[in-house]
Write a protein that holds these residues in place. Structure first.
Motif, short mmCIF file in Angstrom:
data_model
loop_
_atom_site.label_atom_id
_atom_site.label_comp_id
_atom_site.label_asym_id
_atom_site.label_seq_id
_atom_site.Cartn_x
_atom_site.Cartn_y
_atom_site.Cartn_z
N CYS A 53 0.84 -1.21 0.00
CA CYS A 53 0.00 0.00 0.00
C CYS A 53 0.87 1.25 0.00
CB CYS A 53 -0.93 0.00 1.21
SG CYS A 53 -2.32 -1.15 1.06
N ALA A 54 1.96 1.22 0.73
CA ALA A 54 2.87 2.36 0.75
C ALA A 54 3.50 2.57 -0.63
CB ALA A 54 3.96 2.15 1.81
N VAL A 55 3.88 1.46 -1.29
CA VAL A 55 4.44 1.58 -2.64
C VAL A 55 3.39 2.11 -3.60
CG1 VAL A 55 5.46 0.30 -4.54
CG2 VAL A 55 6.12 -0.24 -2.20
N SER A 56 2.15 1.63 -3.46
CA SER A 56 1.06 2.12 -4.33
C SER A 56 0.81 3.60 -4.11
CB SER A 56 -0.21 1.32 -4.05
OG SER A 56 -0.02 -0.06 -4.27
N TRP A 57 0.85 4.03 -2.86
CA TRP A 57 0.68 5.47 -2.57
C TRP A 57 1.80 6.26 -3.21
CZ3 TRP A 57 3.78 8.94 0.08
CH2 TRP A 57 3.20 10.18 0.37
N GLY A 58 3.02 5.72 -3.17
CA GLY A 58 4.14 6.41 -3.81
C GLY A 58 3.97 6.51 -5.32
N ILE A 59 3.45 5.43 -5.93
CA ILE A 59 3.22 5.46 -7.38
C ILE A 59 2.24 6.57 -7.74
CG2 ILE A 59 2.23 4.17 -9.30
CD1 ILE A 59 3.36 1.64 -8.05
N LEU A 60 1.13 6.65 -7.00
CA LEU A 60 0.13 7.68 -7.29
C LEU A 60 0.65 9.07 -6.97
CD1 LEU A 60 -3.05 5.88 -5.90
CD2 LEU A 60 -2.38 6.16 -8.30
N ARG A 61 1.54 9.18 -5.99
CA ARG A 61 2.04 10.49 -5.55
C ARG A 61 3.01 11.09 -6.55
NH1 ARG A 61 0.21 14.43 -2.22
NH2 ARG A 61 1.94 15.70 -1.44
N VAL A 62 3.86 10.27 -7.15
CA VAL A 62 4.93 10.80 -8.00
C VAL A 62 4.60 10.68 -9.49
CG1 VAL A 62 6.65 10.26 -6.24
CG2 VAL A 62 6.18 8.60 -8.06
N SER A 63 3.46 10.09 -9.84
CA SER A 63 3.10 9.94 -11.25
C SER A 63 1.98 10.91 -11.60
CB SER A 63 2.66 8.50 -11.55
OG SER A 63 3.67 7.59 -11.17
N SER A 64 2.00 11.42 -12.81
CA SER A 64 0.99 12.37 -13.25
C SER A 64 0.94 12.39 -14.78
CB SER A 64 1.28 13.78 -12.70
OG SER A 64 2.55 14.24 -13.15
#
Length: 458
Positions: A53-64
């Motif tokens: 979940c932490a990795v998934s949050w990072g993916i959504l946070r740094v991708s756009s």
């Protein structure tokens, strides 16, 4: 140019691929079978889930993503490494918008972009909110004055086969329950209510319980596939513009495909036993690495006006039999070997274990149908030049593919074994942009040479 976040469903693919990580701690429980091991496995799964979940949050946070003023789509990825991609509309051969039921409930759409010449694994797939996905599609491949059509052939065909499959599967299921339970006072009114009494009584004389259950399971799987096909063909709409062709439809899940006409590699009319029975022919279009599983449209036999309007350059292969003199018998190997094995087992069981004979007949008949398809391919598979177009027929299982080549950038490869060279035959492989390949087996060498000369002069 404002950067926007991807939809949270972007991480679903990541979580799905890491599902095996959750299952690993449970392997110990299967061997030890105690509550302590189960408690430990659940605790490990909880820690792994929090980590992912932490990795998934990072993916959504740094991708756009963003769209600039010139209509260029940008995707930014900055997790571990920085990877930015930019695509213009002119660079695309096709795009698709997929909205399964789960995505619809969350207001998400999966947008897949197919660059010209890119292979399937190099396509760009992003998960965006529904409105954003439609806006990006309209920016990259806008629909200018589309002409709409509503072909109903696929919907009616799927509905007809769905109803027939439902009746036969229900009859076999009731028959299997009846023979398994062997209840003396079984009420035959159950069959009368579904109007399959005669079918069930006839099958009861020949099918033991095992064969009935096997056929019922196969019918259920076929029914699920037909239900999915019917749901996909509801409200189906086809359109064409000056430079595009596309379709959209679906009931529970929505699907939309837009294809640039100049990038179409080939069009494929797939003829199956079901299509022959219903006299409705599905047409599939491949452009670059885009090969949708849904047909672009379905037309009824004798009503080819829609076909000629949507794909005026399409030419069907001539209705001729292929040259079969000294043709390789490799056509029959994939289906003939398992058919011979199943037939041998069936004959042996008739004297050794008669109760399994009818059950073994089911795979024998299945491979027999594939062998019949191979025989059709042996007589029909080939390639021809027709009205300035390369056309070919190839057999895959029970499907006969009638294909017309559109894209001029096609690579032809001829491969000969020593035996094929001695009889003047060759296997011809056509490779299209996106590394999509079509293979025609055991072609007369003079026909292949005509194709090569045609490509040199054109």
């Amino acid at each position: 140019m404002n950067e926007r976040r991807l939809h949270p469903f972007t991480v679903l693919r990541f979580l799905r691929k890491t599902l095996v990580v959750y299952l690993l701690p449970l392997v110990q429980v299967l061997f030890e079978r105690n509550w302590t091991a189960l408690h430990t496995a659940l605790r490990q799964d909880a820690l792994l889930f929090l980590l992912l979940c932490a990795v998934s949050w990072g993916i959504l946070r740094v991708s756009s993503w963003s769209m600039d003023d010139t209509g260029v789509f940008h995707l930014y990825w900055r997790l571990g490494i920085r990877l930015d991609r930019a695509l213009r509309g002119e660079m695309l051969a096709a795009l698709t918008i997929d909205r399964p039921l789960l995505y619809r409930m969350a207001g998400a759409s999966r947008l897949t972009l197919y660059p010209v010449g890119a292979v399937q694994k190099h396509t760009l797939s992003v998960c965006l909110p529904k409105a954003d996905a439609e806006a990006v599609a309209d920016q990259l491949m806008p629909l200018v004055n589309p002409t709409l059509h509503r072909p109903a052939g696929g919907e009616r065909a799927a509905l007809g086969f769905l109803g027939a499959n439902g009746l036969s599967t229900l009859a076999l299921f009731v028959l299997a329950v009846r023979q398994t339970r062997d209840v003396p006072d079984w009420n035959p009114a159950v069959f009368a209510q579904i109007q399959v009494n005669f079918l069930a009584q006839f099958a009861a004389r020949w099918l033991p319980a095992g064969a009935a259950w096997l056929l019922a399971a196969a019918g259920f799987l076929l029914g699920a596939s037909l239900m999915r096909s019917f749901a996909q063909t509801v409200h189906y709409t086809v359109w064409h513009t000056a430079d595009q062709i596309g379709s959209r439809g679906g009931w529970l899940g929505h699907f939309e495909c837009r294809v640039r006409t100049s990038e179409i590699s080939f069009a494929d009319v797939r003829i199956s036993p079901a299509a022959r029975l219903m006299k409705r022919w599905p047409v599939f279009v491949t452009a670059g690495g885009c090969s949708p599983e849904l047909p672009l449209f379905v037309y009824r036999s004798g009503e080819e006006a829609l076909f000629r309007e949507l794909l005026p350059e399409f030419r069907m292969p001539p209705d001729l039999l292929a040259r079969t003199e000294q043709r390789s018998l490799i056509f029959f190997a994939p289906a003939g070997i398992p058919f011979a094995l199943c037939l041998l087992l069936t004959l042996v069981s008739a004297t050794v274990l008669p109760q399994l004979t009818v059950t073994l007949l089911i795979p024998t008949l299945f491979f027999g149908a594939l062998l019949a398809g191979a025989a059709a391919g042996y007589r029909r598979e080939g390639l021809w030049l027709r009205e300035g177009r390369m056309t070919l027929r190839r057999q895959q299982g029970l499907y006969l593919h009638c294909i017309c080549v559109f894209h001029p950038d096609v690579c032809l490869t001829a491969a000969q074994s020593p035996w094929a060279a001695s009889v003047g035959r060759t296997n011809l492989t056509l490779t299209f942009p996106g590394w999509v390949k079509l293979k025609v087996r055991s072609v007369p060498l003079r026909d292949a040479e005509n194709f090569f000369r045609f490509m040199e002069t054109n």
